[in-house]
Design a protein around this motif. Structure first.
Motif, PDB file in Angstrom:
ATOM      1  N   LYS A 246       2.160   9.828  -5.397  1.00 46.45           N
ATOM      2  CA  LYS A 246       2.786  11.095  -5.021  1.00 46.45           C
ATOM      3  C   LYS A 246       3.871  11.485  -6.013  1.00 46.45           C
ATOM      4  O   LYS A 246       4.002  12.648  -6.386  1.00 46.45           O
ATOM      5  N   SER A 247       4.645  10.515  -6.488  1.00 49.06           N
ATOM      6  CA  SER A 247       5.699  10.817  -7.452  1.00 49.06           C
ATOM      7  C   SER A 247       5.099  11.219  -8.799  1.00 49.06           C
ATOM      8  O   SER A 247       5.626  12.104  -9.478  1.00 49.06           O
ATOM      9  N   GLU A 248       3.979  10.587  -9.197  1.00 49.23           N
ATOM     10  CA  GLU A 248       3.327  10.979 -10.442  1.00 49.23           C
ATOM     11  C   GLU A 248       2.794  12.404 -10.348  1.00 49.23           C
ATOM     12  O   GLU A 248       2.907  13.182 -11.293  1.00 49.23           O
ATOM     13  N   LYS A 249       2.227  12.751  -9.197  1.00 49.09           N
ATOM     14  CA  LYS A 249       1.740  14.115  -9.002  1.00 49.09           C
ATOM     15  C   LYS A 249       2.890  15.116  -9.043  1.00 49.09           C
ATOM     16  O   LYS A 249       2.760  16.204  -9.601  1.00 49.09           O
ATOM     17  N   LEU A 250       4.022  14.751  -8.463  1.00 48.29           N
ATOM     18  CA  LEU A 250       5.185  15.633  -8.480  1.00 48.29           C
ATOM     19  C   LEU A 250       5.701  15.835  -9.900  1.00 48.29           C
ATOM     20  O   LEU A 250       6.035  16.953 -10.293  1.00 48.29           O
ATOM     21  N   VAL A 251       5.736  14.758 -10.669  1.00 49.38           N
ATOM     22  CA  VAL A 251       6.188  14.864 -12.061  1.00 49.38           C
ATOM     23  C   VAL A 251       5.231  15.747 -12.858  1.00 49.38           C
ATOM     24  O   VAL A 251       5.658  16.623 -13.619  1.00 49.38           O
ATOM     25  N   LEU A 252       3.928  15.560 -12.689  1.00 48.96           N
ATOM     26  CA  LEU A 252       2.950  16.380 -13.410  1.00 48.96           C
ATOM     27  C   LEU A 252       3.039  17.839 -12.990  1.00 48.96           C
ATOM     28  O   LEU A 252       2.939  18.737 -13.834  1.00 48.96           O
TER      29      LEU A 252
ATOM     30  N   MET B 136       0.811  -1.192   0.000  1.00 55.25           N
ATOM     31  CA  MET B 136       0.000   0.000   0.000  1.00 55.25           C
ATOM     32  C   MET B 136       0.855   1.256   0.000  1.00 55.25           C
ATOM     33  O   MET B 136       0.528   2.235  -0.634  1.00 55.25           O
ATOM     34  N   THR B 137       1.958   1.246   0.673  1.00 54.15           N
ATOM     35  CA  THR B 137       2.827   2.419   0.694  1.00 54.15           C
ATOM     36  C   THR B 137       3.504   2.626  -0.652  1.00 54.15           C
ATOM     37  O   THR B 137       3.826   3.743  -1.015  1.00 54.15           O
ATOM     38  N   THR B 138       3.693   1.523  -1.387  1.00 55.72           N
ATOM     39  CA  THR B 138       4.302   1.649  -2.706  1.00 55.72           C
ATOM     40  C   THR B 138       3.367   2.376  -3.660  1.00 55.72           C
ATOM     41  O   THR B 138       3.809   3.245  -4.423  1.00 55.72           O
ATOM     42  N   SER B 139       2.088   2.053  -3.622  1.00 60.12           N
ATOM     43  CA  SER B 139       1.138   2.731  -4.511  1.00 60.12           C
ATOM     44  C   SER B 139       0.968   4.190  -4.104  1.00 60.12           C
ATOM     45  O   SER B 139       0.799   5.063  -4.958  1.00 60.12           O
ATOM     46  N   LEU B 140       1.011   4.460  -2.802  1.00 60.95           N
ATOM     47  CA  LEU B 140       0.915   5.839  -2.334  1.00 60.95           C
ATOM     48  C   LEU B 140       2.122   6.640  -2.786  1.00 60.95           C
ATOM     49  O   LEU B 140       1.992   7.768  -3.255  1.00 60.95           O
ATOM     50  N   LEU B 141       3.293   6.032  -2.668  1.00 59.37           N
ATOM     51  CA  LEU B 141       4.515   6.690  -3.115  1.00 59.37           C
ATOM     52  C   LEU B 141       4.497   6.914  -4.622  1.00 59.37           C
ATOM     53  O   LEU B 141       4.930   7.960  -5.109  1.00 59.37           O
ATOM     54  N   LYS B 142       3.977   5.935  -5.338  1.00 59.32           N
ATOM     55  CA  LYS B 142       3.891   6.053  -6.797  1.00 59.32           C
ATOM     56  C   LYS B 142       2.954   7.188  -7.196  1.00 59.32           C
ATOM     57  O   LYS B 142       3.258   7.990  -8.075  1.00 59.32           O
TER      58      LYS B 142
END
Length: 76
Positions: A9-15, A1-7
């Motif tokens: 968050k990283s996608e939002k940061l990239v966007l 679950m933390t992996t999907s949350l991190l993913k």
């Protein structure tokens, strides 16, 4: 679950980064001033400014859509 949350968050940061960089690029293009001197002036009207062409184009588009819809209804 933390992996999907991190993913996520990283996608939002990239966007967010992409949007920030594109807005900076768009703003930079607006701030450049180019001075051009034109000495010739014409009084001819552009074809896009003539409303007759817009009316004819709209009528042709309506007729085209009507033919497409009519041909699809015959197949049923």
């Amino acid at each position: 679950m933390t992996t999907s949350l991190l993913k996520r968050k990283s996608e939002k940061l990239v966007l967010l980064t992409i949007m920030l960089l594109s807005s900076i690029a768009a703003f930079a293009q607006d701030s450049i001033s180019i001075t051009e001197t034109t000495t010739t002036s014409t009084t001819t009207e552009e074809w896009m400014a003539n409303p007759l062409y817009w009316v004819i184009g709209a009528l042709l588009l309506i007729v085209l859509i009507a033919f497409i819809v009519r041909s699809n209804s015959r197949k049923d």
